[in-house]
Design an enzyme around this catalytic site. Structure first.
Site, PDB file in Angstrom:
ATOM      1  CB  CYS A 128      -0.914  -0.002   1.217  1.00 24.16           C
ATOM      2  SG  CYS A 128      -2.282   1.176   1.038  1.00 24.16           S
ATOM      3  CE  LYS A 205      -7.896  -1.552   4.260  1.00 28.94           C
ATOM      4  NZ  LYS A 205      -6.509  -1.247   3.885  1.00 28.94           N
ATOM      5  CE  LYS A 258      -7.246  -3.756   7.463  1.00 31.93           C
ATOM      6  NZ  LYS A 258      -6.339  -2.958   6.747  1.00 31.93           N
TER       7      LYS A 258
HETATM    8  C1  PBG Z   1      -3.063   0.002   4.735  1.00 33.08           C
HETATM    9  C2  PBG Z   1      -3.586  -0.798   5.860  1.00 33.08           C
HETATM   10  C3  PBG Z   1      -4.357  -0.391   6.956  1.00 33.08           C
HETATM   11  C4  PBG Z   1      -4.483  -1.508   7.793  1.00 33.08           C
HETATM   12  C5  PBG Z   1      -3.810  -2.535   7.177  1.00 33.08           C
HETATM   13  N1  PBG Z   1      -3.294  -2.098   5.974  1.00 33.08           N
HETATM   14  C6  PBG Z   1      -4.884   0.935   7.316  1.00 33.08           C
HETATM   15  C7  PBG Z   1      -6.001   1.491   6.569  1.00 33.08           C
HETATM   16  O1  PBG Z   1      -6.521   0.922   5.623  1.00 33.08           O
HETATM   17  O2  PBG Z   1      -6.356   2.608   6.931  1.00 33.08           O
HETATM   18  C8  PBG Z   1      -5.185  -1.522   9.117  1.00 33.08           C
HETATM   19  C9  PBG Z   1      -4.769  -2.627  10.024  1.00 33.08           C
HETATM   20  C10 PBG Z   1      -5.195  -2.482  11.436  1.00 33.08           C
HETATM   21  O3  PBG Z   1      -6.014  -1.633  11.811  1.00 33.08           O
HETATM   22  O4  PBG Z   1      -4.697  -3.287  12.237  1.00 33.08           O
HETATM   23  N2  PBG Z   1      -3.961   0.428   3.796  1.00 33.08           N
END
Ligand code: PBG
Length: 336
Positions: A128, A205, A258
């Site tokens: 990311c 997600k 997620k």
């Molecule tokens: C990156 C990412 C995030 C998380 C995992 N990869 C943050 C988001 O999407 O804002 C969150 C993981 C967690 O809260 O433990 N995009």
């Protein structure tokens, strides 16, 4: 008369309690297993040396510099933890997130070090840009509107995945929620010769409030706007099938849902509709809730943490990413 049954007791009553009477019976009829081999341990990697900076919102976790990984391995390998998920926090951020694909950046360095020290450990690299962009969005933005340019972001995600594969990552895990990111990463990997590097897609997600503590840890809170224009609305479930089907068509080898605890129905839906290996992410906010209540003495922490992970497995996840990996590994080894 001895063959006369008392009339007030059912003869063949269904009595589910019969199989709950002893620990041996309960273990015998238990439907869902939880084993340390099913837990993925997240790590936050920073630049520099000698850094072990505790993350306030995630007690027990710290930002680590690469030289600290040897000590970390000494802890996790004897516990039986077999896989880690890496996030990088660069010291410099820019508009395009160029630090993400820098071969000397924190994640490629950490991958090489982990592979040198523990070749058998499964190393998953999150792909990311949000940790690397100055504005904290997961892709390219052209102005303060916070609109992420989907197609301009795709080649950058491809480059990032290639950098991690080149460093030796076993799996790359795109989490930016850009449309077409799995296809873009697959073709970038193939062109670069990494035909055998699998993609674990964060397929479903949600734009979740439960990522709050992570954004502190990864220093990736958006400077303006939010992620609701690219991450899924938590109110939606049917949309999952569209998202997951696309990622599968684009070449995802493994799937992720997620968050986990607030999306157990989504995990079940994906489990029932797709045969792929399925990972669920018990995110930072889920961990923080359990931790905070436990620290106040309001929850029995081992039981509550294990119950939350068993629920995620019961919903259909094969593997669970959890900030509880180390503690649960210890608790499982001493449980009845
Ligand atoms: C990156 C990412 C995030 C998380 C995992 N990869 C943050 C988001 O999407 O804002 C969150 C993981 C967690 O809260 O433990 N995009």
């Amino acid at each position: 008369m001895t063959d006369q049954q008392p009339t007030d007791a059912p003869l063949h009553g269904l009595r589910p309690r019969r199989t709950r009477r002893t620990p041996a019976l309960r273990a015998f009829v238990r439907e869902t297993s939880l084993d340390v081999s099913q837990l993925i341990h997240p790590l936050f990697i920073v630049e520099g040396t000698g850094v072990k900076k505790p993350i306030e919102t995630m007690p027990g976790h710290a930002q680590l510099s690469v030289d600290q990984l040897e000590g970390e391995l000494r802890e996790i390998l004897p516990l039986g933890i077999r896989s880690v998920l890496l996030f990088g926090i660069p010291s410099r951020k820019d508009a395009a997130g160029a630090g993400a694909w820098d071969p000397q950046g924190p994640v490629p360095k950490a991958i090489r070090e982990l592979k040198r020290l523990a070749p058998g450990l499964l190393v998953i690299a999150d792909v990311c840009l949000c940790e690397y962009t100055a504005h904290g969005h997961c892709g390219i933005v052209h102005d303060q509107s916070g609109v992420v340019d989907n197609d301009a972001t795709l080649p950058l995600l491809g480059r990032t995945a290639v950098a991690y594969a080149a460093a030796g990552a076993d799996i790359v895990a795109p989490s930016a929620m850009m449309d077409g990111q799995v296809a873009a990463i697959r073709s970038a990997l193939d062109v670069a010769g990494f035909l055998d590097t699998p993609i674990l897609s964060y397929a479903a997600k949600h734009a979740s409030a439960f990522y709050g503590p992570f954004r502190g840890a990864a220093e990736s809170t958006p400077a303006f706007g939010d992620r609701r224009a690219y991450q899924m609305d938590p109110a939606n479930a049917r949309e999952t099938l569209v998202e997951v089907q696309l990622d599968v068509d684009e070449g995802a080898d493994l799937l992720m849902v997620k968050p986990a605890g607030s999306a157990l129905d989504i995990i079940r839906q994906v489990r029932d509709a797709f045969p792929h290996p399925l990972v669920a992410y018990q995110v930072s906010g889920e961990y923080a809730m359990l931790k905070a209540a436990s620290q106040r003495g309001w929850l029995d922490e081992p039981r509550a943490a294990i119950e939350s992970l068993v629920a995620i497995r019961r919903a259909g996840a094969d593997q669970v990413i959890t900030y509880y990996a180390k503690e649960v590994a210890r608790w499982l080894s001493t449980a009845e």
